[in-house]
Design a protein around this motif. Structure first.
Motif, PDB file in Angstrom:
ATOM      1  N   GLU A 179       0.845  -1.394   0.123  1.00 48.43           N
ATOM      2  CA  GLU A 179      -0.015  -0.134  -0.168  1.00 48.43           C
ATOM      3  C   GLU A 179       1.058   1.375  -0.062  1.00 48.43           C
ATOM      4  N   ALA A 180       1.977   1.168  -0.699  1.00 45.28           N
ATOM      5  CA  ALA A 180       3.076   2.239  -0.606  1.00 45.28           C
ATOM      6  C   ALA A 180       2.821   3.041  -1.976  1.00 45.28           C
ATOM      7  N   VAL A 192       2.461  -6.915 -11.696  1.00 44.38           N
ATOM      8  CA  VAL A 192       1.230  -6.918 -12.652  1.00 44.38           C
ATOM      9  C   VAL A 192       0.529  -5.528 -12.495  1.00 44.38           C
ATOM     10  N   ALA A 193       0.226  -4.958 -13.514  1.00 43.25           N
ATOM     11  CA  ALA A 193      -0.609  -3.678 -13.518  1.00 43.25           C
ATOM     12  C   ALA A 193      -2.009  -3.811 -12.951  1.00 43.25           C
ATOM     13  N   GLU A 194      -2.399  -3.056 -12.239  1.00 45.45           N
ATOM     14  CA  GLU A 194      -3.852  -2.809 -11.692  1.00 45.45           C
ATOM     15  C   GLU A 194      -4.528  -2.936 -12.877  1.00 45.45           C
ATOM     16  N   SER A 195      -5.745  -3.699 -12.649  1.00 49.29           N
ATOM     17  CA  SER A 195      -6.882  -4.029 -13.676  1.00 49.29           C
ATOM     18  C   SER A 195      -7.436  -2.555 -13.872  1.00 49.29           C
ATOM     19  N   THR A 196      -7.624  -2.227 -15.267  1.00 53.17           N
ATOM     20  CA  THR A 196      -8.705  -1.139 -15.573  1.00 53.17           C
ATOM     21  C   THR A 196      -9.903  -1.329 -16.246  1.00 53.17           C
ATOM     22  N   GLY A 222       1.693   4.726 -12.196  1.00 53.94           N
ATOM     23  CA  GLY A 222       0.004   4.076 -12.260  1.00 53.94           C
ATOM     24  C   GLY A 222       0.148   3.090 -11.174  1.00 53.94           C
ATOM     25  N   PRO A 223      -0.898   2.392 -11.034  1.00 53.35           N
ATOM     26  CA  PRO A 223      -1.072   1.298  -9.812  1.00 53.35           C
ATOM     27  C   PRO A 223      -0.525   0.132 -10.356  1.00 53.35           C
ATOM     28  N   TYR A 224       0.073  -0.794  -9.439  1.00 55.50           N
ATOM     29  CA  TYR A 224       0.381  -1.986  -9.623  1.00 55.50           C
ATOM     30  C   TYR A 224       0.239  -3.030  -8.491  1.00 55.50           C
ATOM     31  N   PRO A 281      -1.052  -4.194  -3.334  1.00 52.68           N
ATOM     32  CA  PRO A 281      -1.006  -3.262  -4.148  1.00 52.68           C
ATOM     33  C   PRO A 281      -0.166  -2.087  -3.636  1.00 52.68           C
ATOM     34  N   PHE A 282       0.551  -1.207  -4.800  1.00 54.59           N
ATOM     35  CA  PHE A 282       1.304  -0.128  -4.751  1.00 54.59           C
ATOM     36  C   PHE A 282       0.926   0.730  -5.747  1.00 54.59           C
TER      37      PHE A 282
END
Length: 451
Positions: A356-357, A386-390, A426-428, A447-448
């Motif tokens: 969560e950083a 892995v990239a966060e789902s969009t 971006g989020p990952y 997540p980060f």
């Protein structure tokens, strides 16, 4: 939710979600009743509902009491039997003739393994373009249902007809009476064609207003199926408070839903650990069966496979590469009172400065696991960014799989890892996959945000 669809690759079983057009039989070109109708013969199975003297409901399968220890999904069926399961549900009938790796259809396998099947009859959703006010579309769907029942009504493994799944909409309050009134018509069609198997309809959650609207407009229903996650253990109480008196089945349950958990400051949902999920499966199964005042006749754990929904691991009871997860061990223990011979490894702790950083592009990071294996198997770890789902969808609709980011892992040794954050903002998520080399795995992620 919608189920995953399987893809066979070598000896590993990978499952993914395909588009809706592949998942269901399109009603724009339905199979005519004549094309699917089977000759009228004596039923090969008979399933009935009985209310005992103590007020508890039970299913009778060919005259014998039957409690559903089931899953949603239709692969790994031999393992399901080994784990103590006795049933599975499908969301649509198009899967029933699918040939498995052994060349046998799904129903062939069910007969051989003595697995009872809730045959799903997929009904169209308005969010997918169907109109429950259009007489022509309704008539076409009615004929589809009639033809399908004629085709499968004498199937020996048939347990219950699963008439639709969350047609009211996963977030709707159920006050649209058109849906319930049409289900009343469809259920009566099924009963005309097959008086030997109960009709169950599945709704999303056990909201009181929804259940009351259903009861007022859909009296032909025999069993209520409820899909629930964070609130799953309390479904029996919620239905009782709403006035429901017929039996019910918990038709989907497992981890806490992605819409029910805490989110990061950038709105990424915090996924439960594989250990927390296993505990959820076990406690829900035990509580819903023991605290439902005799109205729960069984359950179907979700999902007996793997699918991309929020993440690649949120709801899957199997890893994307086919290994069983701790949630399967938990369900086996709930069903049988015994652990399987080979338990999946367990991740007891996942420490990383990425949790969560908010980090800078290319910033170094480290991670460390504490993991154990009941049989002392040698454990290996795979680390992936892995990239966060969009591509978040509603009700389990098909989602695109987000890409893995190469070059982020610079060193992996034992249960430790070192790497660098992606260079693109971006989020990952950082995923850790632990395998025992004998068909078991655990997967956790954090997540980060790169900013």
């Amino acid at each position: 939710m919608l189920p995953p669809r399987p893809v066979m690759r070598g000896f590993a079983v990978l499952t993914h979600v395909f588009p809706i057009a592949c998942l269901i039989m399109s009603l724009s070109s339905p199979v005519s009743p004549a094309a699917v109708a089977a000759p009228a013969v004596q039923p090969s199975s008979k399933v009935a509902l009985e209310r005992r003297a103590d007020g508890q409901w039970q299913l009778l399968r060919n005259g014998r009491p039957f409690v559903i220890n089931g899953v949603g999904g239709q692969r790994h069926l031999e393992l399901l039997v080994q784990m103590g399961g006795n049933s599975f549900r499908t969301w649509g009938a198009d899967d029933l003739d699918h040939k498995g790796p052994n060349g046998k259809s799904l129903l062939d396998q069910a007969r051989e393994l003595d697995l009872a099947v809730t045959i799903g009859i997929w009904l169209q959703h308005e969010r997918h373009g169907f109109n429950y006010s259009d007489p022509a579309q309704l008539e076409k769907q009615r004929e589809y249902v009639r033809g399908l029942v004629r085709r499968y009504r004498n199937e020996p493994s048939l347990l219950v007809w699963g008439l639709g799944n969350e047609m009211e909409g996963p977030t709707a309050d159920g006050r649209d009476t058109r849906i319930w009134k049409e289900l009343q018509v469809l259920a009566q069609i099924i009963k005309q064609e097959d008086p030997n198997h109960p009709v169950m309809t599945v709704i999303a959650g056990a909201g009181g207003a929804k259940v009351k609207a259903l009861m007022e407009n859909y009296t032909a229903i025999d069993i209520l199926g409820v899909n629930a996650y964070g609130s799953a253990a309390g479904v029996g109480k919620a239905l009782q408070e709403a006035g429901w008196q017929k039996p019910f089945v918990l038709t989907e349950f497992g981890p806490v839903g992605a819409w029910e958990v805490r989110h990061t400051s950038w709105n990424a949902p915090i996924e439960q650990s594989s250990q927390e999920k296993a505990a959820n499966y076990y406690s829900t199964q035990k509580m819903v069966m023991e605290d439902s005042h005799g109205t729960c006749i069984g359950s179907y754990a979700f999902v007996w496979g793997n699918k991309q929904e929020t993440t690649s691991t949120w709801y899957g009871m199997f890893a994307p590469t086919g290994e069983k997860m701790p949630s399967i061990d938990a369900m086996s223990y709930a069903w049988t009172g015994k652990w399987p011979e080979n338990r999946s490894p367990r991740i007891r702790k996942f420490t990383t400065d990425l949790r969560e950083a908010i980090v800078k592009p290319g910033q170094p990071f480290t991670g460390l696991l504490e993991a154990t294996d009941a049989e002392k198997d040698t454990l290996t770890v795979e680390w992936t960014v892995v990239a966060e789902s969009t591509d978040r969808r509603e009700g389990g609709d098909d989602e695109a799989v987000p890409p893995s980011i190469p070059g982020c892992i610079t060193r992996s040794e034992g249960l430790a890892v070192a790497g660098v954050a992606p260079t693109k903002t971006g989020p990952y998520r950082l995923f850790a996959t632990v395998r025992d080399g004998k068909g078991g795995a655990s997967i956790d992620n954090v997540p980060f945000l790169v900013k």
